[in-house]
Design an enzyme around this catalytic site. Structure first.
Site, PDB file in Angstrom:
ATOM      1  N   HIS A   1      -9.313   0.661  -8.809  1.00 27.59           N
ATOM      2  CA  HIS A   1      -9.607   1.784  -7.898  1.00 27.59           C
ATOM      3  C   HIS A   1      -9.867   3.102  -8.642  1.00 27.59           C
ATOM      4  O   HIS A   1      -9.726   4.185  -8.064  1.00 27.59           O
ATOM      5  CB  HIS A   1      -8.476   1.967  -6.885  1.00 27.59           C
ATOM      6  CG  HIS A   1      -8.161   0.727  -6.123  1.00 27.59           C
ATOM      7  ND1 HIS A   1      -9.081   0.093  -5.338  1.00 27.59           N
ATOM      8  CD2 HIS A   1      -7.018  -0.022  -6.045  1.00 27.59           C
ATOM      9  CE1 HIS A   1      -8.535  -0.987  -4.784  1.00 27.59           C
ATOM     10  NE2 HIS A   1      -7.293  -1.086  -5.207  1.00 27.59           N
TER      11      HIS A   1
ATOM     12  N   VAL B   1      -3.210   1.655  -5.666  1.00 29.56           N
ATOM     13  CA  VAL B   1      -3.078   1.070  -6.999  1.00 29.56           C
ATOM     14  C   VAL B   1      -1.700   0.424  -7.074  1.00 29.56           C
ATOM     15  O   VAL B   1      -0.688   1.072  -6.804  1.00 29.56           O
ATOM     16  CB  VAL B   1      -3.234   2.143  -8.095  1.00 29.56           C
ATOM     17  CG1 VAL B   1      -3.015   1.530  -9.472  1.00 29.56           C
ATOM     18  CG2 VAL B   1      -4.612   2.790  -8.011  1.00 29.56           C
ATOM     19  N   HIS B   2      -1.647  -0.843  -7.473  1.00 26.65           N
ATOM     20  CA  HIS B   2      -0.395  -1.593  -7.425  1.00 26.65           C
ATOM     21  C   HIS B   2       0.406  -1.377  -8.704  1.00 26.65           C
ATOM     22  O   HIS B   2       0.630  -2.301  -9.506  1.00 26.65           O
ATOM     23  CB  HIS B   2      -0.670  -3.077  -7.205  1.00 26.65           C
ATOM     24  CG  HIS B   2      -1.412  -3.348  -5.942  1.00 26.65           C
ATOM     25  ND1 HIS B   2      -2.090  -4.519  -5.695  1.00 26.65           N
ATOM     26  CD2 HIS B   2      -1.587  -2.579  -4.831  1.00 26.65           C
ATOM     27  CE1 HIS B   2      -2.641  -4.470  -4.495  1.00 26.65           C
ATOM     28  NE2 HIS B   2      -2.364  -3.296  -3.962  1.00 26.65           N
TER      29      HIS B   2
END
Length: 569
Positions: free
Chosen positions: A375, A403-404
């Protein structure tokens, strides 16, 4: 009322500066920044992801008869004198031909009072049903249970109320639950703890996150988008997948298995039935269906104070909790300066009383500042449209997900370090099925192309940097100076507002739940109204006997006590 002379004030600053300079074991503050960028790489002993909790799990099962309330959830209204209560009755149906339930067939009542078992007040609300419909062969349709929303008003701030919800005419009432209203909007009173989590889903990692979060005993939860990941499934259910397009390349539309919403609501009920949870939409809530309809589940299932905050959309709204003003923005609806959301945001910011609510916290799903490959610069258009407005009105903290992973920025404005810019924090690490993000845009070979990271809704405004070490480049070749700390790990955050100028932010990794006094990241976020809001500072200075002046001075004294005393003994 606390009073301080000019000498007292000077001494406070001197002692505080001394403490901040010489104490080595103390928690850092934003006054120490900007910090040199720091990266903690993903711990390979941990799992990057885990499977979803199956629908057969007892935690996701319906435990009440059809007309009785389930999935009970609280949500804040605009002020401390009101609160929303939501629940679901009836049975959802998934199949080829589905018939919606009649929302008027079950009443929406809340009975409540200040004593357990004594319900001296009653409020009625509204009920809705939504459907998810697909005109494609082999796809199943869904229609929801009856979703009830009741707004309680005329409540006392900072007061515990006991309540039951349901329909008395059907003798279908819930068990007793309780809620506590927020303190009144006042510069000296704040919520106990504010939990922040994003991109949660319902995996084994997600359940660990929620267990850890509940243990930290928050009084408010900010859920910054991507809640259930129901759209990681086909309509026939089965097993959810980490990559939808990889697993189902030939589907006619991005399907969604709506029963995951019901399972998620049941799993969350022990928490949401006693702690208000405020949500904002993420890309996994889009859930496109027949006729191009989007966000049907999100809009039907959650009560938000849109009307109370003079918004014409549930995609963006604001509310107060004690001395904190929260702004929830929509990244998947029009955010351009010519649009309704921008006009609403400007009016909302203008009306904020920074004496009554000195802190302003904003949230939306995709981050503007992000140094991960995932992203990267995806919502640069939104930043270019809105960042100047948030900076002008001195928003203090911004929370995002998407965003992980975890990332905390130095104070920044327009990619330039700025002591009056917000502290941007990404907490999209709740534990969903898509797994943790580990690659950084500045890693060798990991810079995305400008054709990557295209948002589902909205334009593309990717840029090359115009100054600094990354001048002329799309990606930095080192961790950007505005990125203070980043780590790939599942977890959640807790914001504890101490007074009008200090708040303690702590990021709790899931693995920290099993270690004494272990924290992933911890910092005091310090507001500087005397530097960044000089007009407000004049108000403080010209009203020596006023409550606002006492508040400002008391904040300085509180800063000294909080930072200095624990480290001098």
């Amino acid at each position: 009322m606390m009073t301080m002379t000019s000498f007292d004030l000077h001494l406070t600053f001197v002692l505080l500066a001394s403490a901040l300079s010489y104490s080595k074991s103390r928690i850092p503050t934003t006054l120490d920044g900007p910090f040199s960028p720091e990266t903690h790489r993903f711990d390979p002993s941990l799992r990057r992801g885990s499977d979803d909790v199956p629908m057969e799990d007892p935690r996701l099962a319906k435990k009440v008869r059809s007309n009785f309330p389930e999935q009970i959830a609280l949500a804040a209204s605009f002020s401390s004198t009101s609160m929303w209560i939501s629940w679901v009755t009836g049975d959802a149906v998934i199949g080829k031909n589905v018939k919606p339930l009649d929302p008027s067939s079950v009443g929406s009542e809340v009975w409540y009072g200040e004593e357990s078992g004594k319900y001296t007040f009653v409020r009625n609300g509204k009920a809705v049903v939504y459907s998810q419909l697909y005109p494609f062969e082999g796809l199943l349709n869904y229609t929801s249970g009856i979703i009830h929303h009741v707004r309680l008003d005329g409540l006392k701030p900072g007061t515990r109320y006991y309540f039951k919800c349901g329909d008395t005419s059907l003798k279908a009432m819930s068990e007793e639950h309780s809620l506590k209203t927020f303190p009144s909007s006042h510069g000296e009173k704040f919520p106990h703890k504010i939990a922040v989590v994003g991109d949660l889903g319902l995996t084994s990692n997600s359940t660990a996150t929620i267990t850890h979060l509940a243990r930290n005993d928050p009084s408010l939860i900010l859920m910054v988008g991507d809640l259930t990941y129901a759209n990681q499934y086909q309509t026939t259910g089965g097993k959810g997948v980490p990559c939808y397009s990889c697993a189902f390349p030939d589907v006619p539309i991005r399907e969604t298995y709506q029963p995951r919403w019901d399972g998620w609501g049941r799993f969350m009920e022990p928490l949401t039935s006693k702690i208000p949870m405020m949500v904002i939409e993420g890309n996994h809530e889009i859930e496109t269906q027949i006729g191009g309809m989007n966000f049907s589940s999100y809009q039907a299932r959650f009560a938000v104070p849109a009307q109370e905050s003079r918004s014409n959309s549930s995609f963006y709204y604001s509310f107060n909790a004690g001395g904190v003003h929260f702004i929830m923005l929509g990244a998947y609806v029009n955010y351009n300066q010519t649009g309704a959301q921008y006009a609403w945001l400007k009016e909302d910011l203008i009306k904020v009383d920074r004496v009554e609510t000195p802190w302003v916290v904003a949230s939306w799903h995709p981050p503007w500042y992000n140094s991960y490959s995932s992203h990267y610069q995806e919502f640069e258009c939104m930043r270019q449209e809105m960042e100047g407005l948030l900076y002008h009105y001195r928003v203090d903290i911004v929370f995002s997900g998407h965003v992980h992973a975890y990332e905390r920025m130095n104070r920044v404005y327009n990619y330039t370090l700025d002591s009056c810019g917000p502290v941007y924090i990404t907490v999209g690490d709740g534990g969903n099925i898509e797994q943790i993000d580990v690659d950084h845009a500045d890693d060798s070979g990991k810079c995305p192309s400008q054709n990557d990271n295209i948002p589902e809704i909205g334009g593309v405004c990717h840029i090359n940097f115009s100054s600094g070490p990354a001048k002329g480049k799309f990606c930095w070749d080192q961790q950007p100076e505005w990125s203070a700390f980043r780590e790939s790990s599942f977890g959640h955050g807790i914001l504890e507002v101490i007074n009008s100028t200090n708040a303690l932010w702590t990021w709790h990794r899931n693995q920290d739940a099993y270690k004494e006094s272990s924290r992933g990241d911890q910092i005091y976020i310090v507001r500087q109204p005397e530097l960044c809001m000089p007009n407000l500072e004049k108000i403080y200075s010209n009203n020596e006997s006023s409550n606002s002046n006492s508040l400002f001075k008391a904040s300085l004294a509180g800063l000294m006590v909080k930072f200095m005393l624990p480290h001098l003994f």
